[in-house]
Structure formats: C-alpha cells, structure tokens
Design a protein around this motif. Sequence first.
Motif, PDB file in Angstrom:
ATOM      1  N   LEU A   1      38.481  34.511  31.486  1.00 15.54           N
ATOM      2  CA  LEU A   1      38.244  35.212  32.753  1.00 15.54           C
ATOM      3  C   LEU A   1      37.530  36.538  32.523  1.00 15.54           C
ATOM      4  N   SER A   2      36.634  36.873  33.452  1.00 13.11           N
ATOM      5  CA  SER A   2      35.997  38.183  33.409  1.00 13.11           C
ATOM      6  C   SER A   2      36.970  39.228  33.946  1.00 13.11           C
ATOM      7  N   ALA A   3      36.638  40.507  33.770  1.00 13.17           N
ATOM      8  CA  ALA A   3      37.500  41.588  34.267  1.00 13.17           C
ATOM      9  C   ALA A   3      37.654  41.487  35.789  1.00 13.17           C
ATOM     10  N   ASP A   4      36.571  41.145  36.494  1.00 14.01           N
ATOM     11  CA  ASP A   4      36.643  41.022  37.951  1.00 14.01           C
ATOM     12  C   ASP A   4      37.537  39.856  38.355  1.00 14.01           C
ATOM     13  N   GLU A   5      37.446  38.745  37.634  1.00  9.31           N
ATOM     14  CA  GLU A   5      38.287  37.576  37.932  1.00  9.31           C
ATOM     15  C   GLU A   5      39.758  37.892  37.682  1.00  9.31           C
ATOM     16  N   LYS A   6      40.037  38.625  36.641  1.00  6.39           N
ATOM     17  CA  LYS A   6      41.419  39.039  36.363  1.00  6.39           C
ATOM     18  C   LYS A   6      41.938  39.931  37.474  1.00  6.39           C
ATOM     19  N   PHE A   7      41.099  40.865  37.925  1.00  2.61           N
ATOM     20  CA  PHE A   7      41.504  41.771  39.004  1.00  2.61           C
ATOM     21  C   PHE A   7      41.817  40.980  40.269  1.00  2.61           C
ATOM     22  N   ASP A   8      40.977  40.007  40.594  1.00  2.73           N
ATOM     23  CA  ASP A   8      41.203  39.189  41.785  1.00  2.73           C
ATOM     24  C   ASP A   8      42.511  38.415  41.682  1.00  2.73           C
ATOM     25  N   LEU A   9      42.811  37.897  40.493  1.00  5.03           N
ATOM     26  CA  LEU A   9      44.050  37.134  40.288  1.00  5.03           C
ATOM     27  C   LEU A   9      45.270  38.050  40.371  1.00  5.03           C
ATOM     28  N   ILE A  10      45.151  39.251  39.797  1.00  7.68           N
ATOM     29  CA  ILE A  10      46.258  40.217  39.826  1.00  7.68           C
ATOM     30  C   ILE A  10      46.560  40.649  41.256  1.00  7.68           C
ATOM     31  N   THR A  11      45.535  40.785  42.092  1.00  5.11           N
ATOM     32  CA  THR A  11      45.724  41.380  43.422  1.00  5.11           C
ATOM     33  C   THR A  11      45.775  40.363  44.564  1.00  5.11           C
ATOM     34  N   ARG A  12      45.613  39.066  44.286  1.00  6.09           N
ATOM     35  CA  ARG A  12      45.593  38.100  45.391  1.00  6.09           C
ATOM     36  C   ARG A  12      46.963  38.038  46.079  1.00  6.09           C
ATOM     37  N   ASN A  13      46.923  37.886  47.388  1.00  6.03           N
ATOM     38  CA  ASN A  13      48.127  37.785  48.235  1.00  6.03           C
ATOM     39  C   ASN A  13      48.939  39.075  48.319  1.00  6.03           C
ATOM     40  N   LEU A  14      48.452  40.163  47.708  1.00  8.58           N
ATOM     41  CA  LEU A  14      49.167  41.433  47.829  1.00  8.58           C
ATOM     42  C   LEU A  14      48.828  42.087  49.163  1.00  8.58           C
ATOM     43  N   GLN A  15      49.754  42.866  49.689  1.00 10.37           N
ATOM     44  CA  GLN A  15      49.489  43.564  50.950  1.00 10.37           C
ATOM     45  C   GLN A  15      48.735  44.858  50.714  1.00 10.37           C
ATOM     46  N   GLU A  16      49.016  45.503  49.572  1.00 13.93           N
ATOM     47  CA  GLU A  16      48.359  46.799  49.313  1.00 13.93           C
ATOM     48  C   GLU A  16      48.334  47.066  47.814  1.00 13.93           C
ATOM     49  N   VAL A  17      47.283  47.723  47.385  1.00 15.16           N
ATOM     50  CA  VAL A  17      47.160  48.160  45.992  1.00 15.16           C
ATOM     51  C   VAL A  17      46.802  49.642  45.990  1.00 15.16           C
ATOM     52  N   LEU A  18      47.575  50.438  45.271  1.00 13.95           N
ATOM     53  CA  LEU A  18      47.256  51.856  45.076  1.00 13.95           C
ATOM     54  C   LEU A  18      46.739  52.021  43.648  1.00 13.95           C
ATOM     55  N   GLY A  19      45.539  52.573  43.507  1.00 14.28           N
ATOM     56  CA  GLY A  19      44.968  52.764  42.167  1.00 14.28           C
ATOM     57  C   GLY A  19      44.096  51.612  41.714  1.00 14.28           C
ATOM     58  N   GLU A  20      43.318  51.030  42.635  1.00 15.44           N
ATOM     59  CA  GLU A  20      42.456  49.893  42.287  1.00 15.44           C
ATOM     60  C   GLU A  20      41.455  50.244  41.189  1.00 15.44           C
ATOM     61  N   GLU A  21      40.825  51.397  41.331  1.00 17.48           N
ATOM     62  CA  GLU A  21      39.788  51.777  40.362  1.00 17.48           C
ATOM     63  C   GLU A  21      40.366  51.952  38.966  1.00 17.48           C
ATOM     64  N   LYS A  22      41.580  52.487  38.906  1.00 16.40           N
ATOM     65  CA  LYS A  22      42.245  52.661  37.613  1.00 16.40           C
ATOM     66  C   LYS A  22      42.467  51.308  36.938  1.00 16.40           C
ATOM     67  N   LEU A  23      42.913  50.319  37.743  1.00 13.24           N
ATOM     68  CA  LEU A  23      43.137  48.973  37.204  1.00 13.24           C
ATOM     69  C   LEU A  23      41.838  48.368  36.690  1.00 13.24           C
ATOM     70  N   LYS A  24      40.777  48.500  37.475  1.00 17.37           N
ATOM     71  CA  LYS A  24      39.481  47.935  37.073  1.00 17.37           C
ATOM     72  C   LYS A  24      38.981  48.560  35.774  1.00 17.37           C
ATOM     73  N   GLN A  25      39.219  49.869  35.647  1.00 20.63           N
ATOM     74  CA  GLN A  25      38.794  50.567  34.429  1.00 20.63           C
ATOM     75  C   GLN A  25      39.559  50.066  33.203  1.00 20.63           C
ATOM     76  N   ILE A  26      40.874  49.887  33.350  1.00 16.64           N
ATOM     77  CA  ILE A  26      41.696  49.391  32.238  1.00 16.64           C
ATOM     78  C   ILE A  26      41.251  47.990  31.836  1.00 16.64           C
ATOM     79  N   LEU A  27      40.959  47.134  32.847  1.00 13.88           N
ATOM     80  CA  LEU A  27      40.578  45.746  32.573  1.00 13.88           C
ATOM     81  C   LEU A  27      39.259  45.652  31.810  1.00 13.88           C
ATOM     82  N   GLN A  28      38.436  46.673  31.914  1.00 11.99           N
ATOM     83  CA  GLN A  28      37.196  46.701  31.133  1.00 11.99           C
ATOM     84  C   GLN A  28      37.473  46.957  29.651  1.00 11.99           C
ATOM     85  N   GLU A  29      38.666  47.545  29.355  1.00  9.65           N
ATOM     86  CA  GLU A  29      38.969  47.954  27.983  1.00  9.65           C
ATOM     87  C   GLU A  29      40.032  47.082  27.319  1.00  9.65           C
ATOM     88  N   ARG A  30      41.064  46.681  28.101  1.00 11.84           N
ATOM     89  CA  ARG A  30      42.191  45.926  27.521  1.00 11.84           C
ATOM     90  C   ARG A  30      42.971  45.253  28.645  1.00 11.84           C
TER      91      ARG A  30
END
Length: 535
Positions: free
Chosen positions: A5-34
Amino acid sequence: MAGQLSADEKFDLITRNLQEVLGEEKLKQILQEREVRVYWGTATTGKPHVAYFVPMSKIADFLKAGCEVTILFADLHAYLDNMKAPWELLELRVKYYEQVIKAMLESIGVPLEKLKFVKGTDYQLSREYTLDVYRLSSMVTEHDAKKAGAEVVKQVEHPLLSGLLYPGLQALDEEYLKVDAQFGGVDQRKIFTLAEKYLPSLGYAKRAHLMNPMVPGLTGAKMSSSEEESKIDLLDSKEDVKKKLKKAFCEPGNIQNNGVLSFVKYVLFPLHGDFCVKRDPKFGGDKVYTVFEEVEKDFAAELIHPGDLKASVEVALNKLMEPIRKKFETPELRKLTNSAYPDPSKNKSGGKGAKATKAGAGGGGEDDELAPSRLDIRVGKVVSVEKHPDADSLYLEKIDVGEQEPRTVVSGLVAYIAQEDLQDRMVLVLCNLKPQKMRGIESQAMLLCASIEGEPRRVEPLDPPEGSSPGERVFAEGHETGTPDDRLNPKKKVWEKLQVDLKVSDEFVAQWKDKRLMTKLGQITCKTLKGGNIS
C-alpha cells in the motif's frame, strides 16, 4: 498487504468510517517516513457487548495499514470513574477483558501476535507517571477537567475527585505508551482536545486522534454496558440474541438512530465487504449487497422490511459470537466470568435461610423480589388518542415504545387529561404487564401518570428528559444494571408491591423509595403534581 500500500492508501484505510480525525497532516507526514503507532484503550467496567466489534473492525483496518497497535486495559480508569469497577475486582475484570477481547479479535480473523496488550496499572503507578499526574493537575482547571470527562465519566450529583483525574490520566497515556495517535469513540473528543492542549505544556508532543461514531444501541440510543436493553452481551445465547433483536428499535424507513442498520455499516461491511438480506422467496428471495449505501437506500425506501433486516443481522451476529461462546464454555473461563461479575442478588454474608438481597452500590438490601429493575418501563411517544368505542370512561392510545408497531394502551386516567395535551407527547410506559382485555380491547401496556385524589381528581403524565426517544429504558437510581422480567407474574403482584413506593417528590421528581427515576439523559419529572402517586 501493508507493504503493497502507498502512504495515501494506508491513510484512507486508517481513516475510513471514522467520524472525525484530529491531526490529519501529522498522520500523513508520519506515513511518509514509517508506520503509525496507535493505541485503543478500554476501561474494564461492565461486560463488553457486541458494539465492541466496531473498534475491533477498525483495529483490523489499522493492522492492514501496517500500524503498530497497542490495546490498553485501563483498570485504574475503571476505578476512577465513580468506582464502576471495585478495587478488589480490578484484576479479575482485566483478565476477563483480555480473554473476551482476544476472542473477539480471533473471531474476525485478526492475528494477535501483531498486537501489544498493556494493563494500565503496570505503568500508571510508577514514580514518573505519578509525578506527571501532579504536574498536570497543577495546570488543568477544575472546569476543564469536568468538561473533558462530561460524556465519558459517569455524571452524578456530587462528583468525586477521582472523576476529575480521569481525563488527565488518559492524556498522559499517549506519552507513556509512546504512540502517534489515540483511537476512540467521538464521545471522547473533549478528552482528546484536553490532551492536545496540555501535553505540550509538559514538554510532550501533541498526538493525532481518530474518532469512531457512536453506534446506537437496540433502543436507538448509545449502546451501553450499564443499560441492559440497549445491548447484546457477547456471551448471550442465540435465543437471547433473537429476543433482544426482536425488541430493537428499527422503524420502517427510518435510518436515524437505527442500531441494527448501524451494525451492518460499521461491523459487517468492513469485515466482509458485503451483506446478505435473507427474504422469503415470495418477496424476491435473498439479496446480496456489496455497498452499504444501497442497503441504507433500500431500507429508507421500505424495500427492506425491518423483520428481514433483523433476521439477517441475527445470522451474521451469531456467526461472530459463536467462537466466543465456545471459548467461554470451559470451566476456567466460566469461573472467571462469575468471579469478575458476581451476581449482586446473592447475599454472601446472610446466614442459613436468609433471603437473597441486593448487594453493592445503591442496592439498599431490599428483597430481590421487589427490585425495581424488574419493571420494563420505557419512554414512549403517543401516536394517537381516541375514546373507547364501548366505554365513555376509557380511552385508547397508540404509543410508540421503540418496537416495530405501537402498543395499544387502554386507560381510564386519560379521561382526566385533555386529548390535545397527549398527542405526540413523550410519556412513560410500563411494558411487561400481562396484556388484558378492557371492554373487548386488549391493553398491551400501561401509561404511567402522577395523580392526586380529590374533587376533581388531578392527573398528569410524567415527563422524560428533553431529547428522549421512544424505547429508552427508565430505571431507579442505583438499579441501572438489572434485567426486567419478560412478563410480570400477576399472581405474585410484583407491580402492586413496587407501585406503592412510586411517588413524585417535593422537587417534582419521580422516585421509587427516594431513588430518582432516570433515563441515560437525566431524571423523570412531573410539572405540577408535587407529592402525587404514580400508577
């Protein structure tokens, strides 16, 4: 799968069906590294129920996305929350939760070796953590602590200091578990924002927060471990599952606050990718849906009957629960269940021949036969009112009590109330009396009113808290966890014995033996009849 999975695909899987996410950009940044490190905590209080499959299915998503997942058994939190778990039972409750959560994860195919399990008191009693609790308590105001826990910590008239500590400890857990994100229900949002505000003041990083929607229970409100009618226990028998689903709020065409439909969306679709509605061949036969929105659309258009939806969910639910039931058939786990959740009706200190009494908080030691939890009192909505065709002094009401069809209630007290005052009004209804015919028409429940004798007699319906919904359970304060009888035995006169202690207080609050009648939203009141009897 995660490596593909790409970082974007991982982010989509992590956040699907959630009502709210606080700190989206932080998560995306981490997924680019680890990979992301996330934790989910559960206070070890009441027995986990089927709504726990919602976070379990998200944990499966996290693992598919390559996350490092920690599950925290928050035993200290369970004690701090108005002692929902007594200190002497904490260790047993943790063992029970660990066994049942692992059984749930195994039933949906989650590999346990990829998870880390931690007990709160393994680190929350350390010198470093304790000092941080003191440091945090020197910064957080009483107002902020109370506000943060408002939707999570049990709200009582005289709150304990322990409940104010609860949100701060949950914030500190993010640092001590060394995670990037915390996952929980949207009811935890105020605790999450408290963590974001105060952890940087201690020199710790601000974490991201992932929030699930709150899945409605069977009564249409939040599914709760302390509200028996709102939940299906993981160890309930097939017969109990059928009975509870049969009573579940599932109004034709209504997709709001529909716990049955929500279970399909947040559990069955994420786990299986499809859902089969089982129908009689004469109504078109079984239909398999691969997109939840199509299920919702057909239900809203009344192309799916509530009975068919319930029957289909029953099949899927029993399939998930069967491995858990089987695991808990062993003598060891049966003993653990009984030890972690002892029967409160058993009097362990009574001598030979002593009657069983209610032990524990709020029990009062009354004869078990007279426990108010045996009454199936619900919030209802009056759909229609009309005179009985064969009796001028009787009226017929159709009252929605959260079931598929409204119940017919035949009442004489309504003669003292203006019909226009009853139409569409929220009321209280006793639902487990034996139905009886009154002048040829069967009365299926009892409308509960306050009354004061005199000339003329004064009668007034009781008022549930604002925002109440049909089917919500009403209980006496301190008796939240008892299970109502399926039907009260008229020969034992349980209702008659309990009714004599139902009154309206001088503060216009409905009570049983000085214990307030409540729903999860607050107390039951009466507008004007101070001191009235309730019947």
